[in-house]
Scaffold this active site. Sequence first.
Site, mmCIF file in Angstrom:
data_model
loop_
_atom_site.group_PDB
_atom_site.id
_atom_site.type_symbol
_atom_site.label_atom_id
_atom_site.label_comp_id
_atom_site.label_asym_id
_atom_site.label_seq_id
_atom_site.Cartn_x
_atom_site.Cartn_y
_atom_site.Cartn_z
ATOM 1 N N CYS A 114 -4.676 5.197 -3.326
ATOM 2 C CA CYS A 114 -3.742 5.672 -2.303
ATOM 3 C C CYS A 114 -2.858 4.579 -1.712
ATOM 4 C CB CYS A 114 -4.516 6.356 -1.175
ATOM 5 S SG CYS A 114 -5.526 7.739 -1.734
ATOM 6 N N HIS A 370 0.362 14.125 0.762
ATOM 7 C CA HIS A 370 -0.091 12.803 0.315
ATOM 8 C C HIS A 370 0.094 12.654 -1.191
ATOM 9 C CE1 HIS A 370 -2.294 9.247 -0.348
ATOM 10 N NE2 HIS A 370 -3.529 9.724 -0.356
ATOM 11 N N CYS A 400 -6.676 4.093 3.414
ATOM 12 C CA CYS A 400 -7.998 4.042 2.813
ATOM 13 C C CYS A 400 -7.792 4.143 1.303
ATOM 14 C CB CYS A 400 -8.882 5.176 3.311
ATOM 15 S SG CYS A 400 -8.206 6.826 3.062
ATOM 16 N N GLY A 402 -9.558 4.886 -2.547
ATOM 17 C CA GLY A 402 -10.669 5.412 -3.326
ATOM 18 C C GLY A 402 -11.503 4.303 -3.940
#
Length: 417
Positions: A114, A370, A400, A402
Amino acid sequence: MTERLKSIVSQIAPSTNGLSAITTKNPDDIVITLAVRTPLTKAKKGGFKDTLLDGIMVKTLKAVVERANIDPALVEDIACGNVSDAKAAYYIRAATFAAGFPITTSGYSLNRFCSSGLKAVQDIANQISTGAIDVGIGMGVESMTAGGDALTREFVPEILEHQLGRDCLQPMGQTSENIGNDYNISRERQDRYAAESYRRAEVAQKAGWFDDEIVPIKTQIKDPKTGELKDVTLTKDEGIRYGTTYESLSKIKPAFMPHGDKSHAGNSSQLTDGAAAILLMKRSTAEKLGQPILAKYVGATVAGVPPRVMGIGPTAAIPKLLKQFNLTLDDIDLIEINEAFASMAVFCTDTLKIDPAKLNVRGGAIALGHPLGCTGARQIVTGLSEARRQKKKILLTSMCVGTGMGMAGLFVNEQNV
């Protein structure tokens, strides 16, 4: 020569005031001269559903060339964050040519989940800082219509024997439920947070606050019944659900059972297509070219957290970044944290003691969507636009990541302050 000496002295002289250090202007500063994005559209049923990944890339790059008013030959490298497509490196190189860049403009793709868009900006900034290139573009592009980032097989036995390695297999929804369960973040708190994200996004869209950050994109949409292609111009984000309330969210069924009963489609980030792009160069180069200086890139960093609660990444990355520049959260005017899930957004807000008035003023990924590889760059675009509107100076963005990481970036707004 005088300016160069001043720059060197300012960089080696000790500073007890972190804020004054990052706001001091030097010729070697890495600056942003353009920050734009496409509208964010609903995956599989929105405005980009029939536009392939390379199509979104080339349309975004054409918009950059048009808006930047810069000779494309001056751009030496383009870093493109993308999560879902291993062929993105082919697409971005080919798209540069179609967008008007010459063969001397290089391009590549990268994937840090992300935060890929923020990582792309960091990569380009680092290249400029070391003198490897003078001008570059950091961008993020994602077509979640085409697919997600789900693993198609388990890890090899050597990895599965290690608990942390095994935890990297957990899907994002499960990690959200882990946060809610481990840290006692109730569904009510998550739903109330999500409702506020929708409210803020609705206010911002109705007020036209997104207009200066979005470039209209012309594309085609196929009628699902007739197959007929229709020309359209996309101008607005599609995921904002007007009138969303805590009461309406509380009626939605949990999406990630049996892992937990708190996260669902209404308090999690939406599946989305879109792109964002940031043009960077040294301050001295921008002044020589007559480019508008929007902001100064200060720095970015990454930090690891347990994979099973990957959403708490900003609580590790933000303090690390602030420490590097001798700052506290009180020094920060605006903060953009990716709302991958309401669970992690609530946890990060509580843990870092973030003033809600500073956080995601225009809503976040729960309301806006997103596009995985795009959001890290999209937050910069949105955050700088909000900083101009409020006449605020210091912007912090964080993601954040993954498999258990957090990434954070720091910027100084220089327009309308």
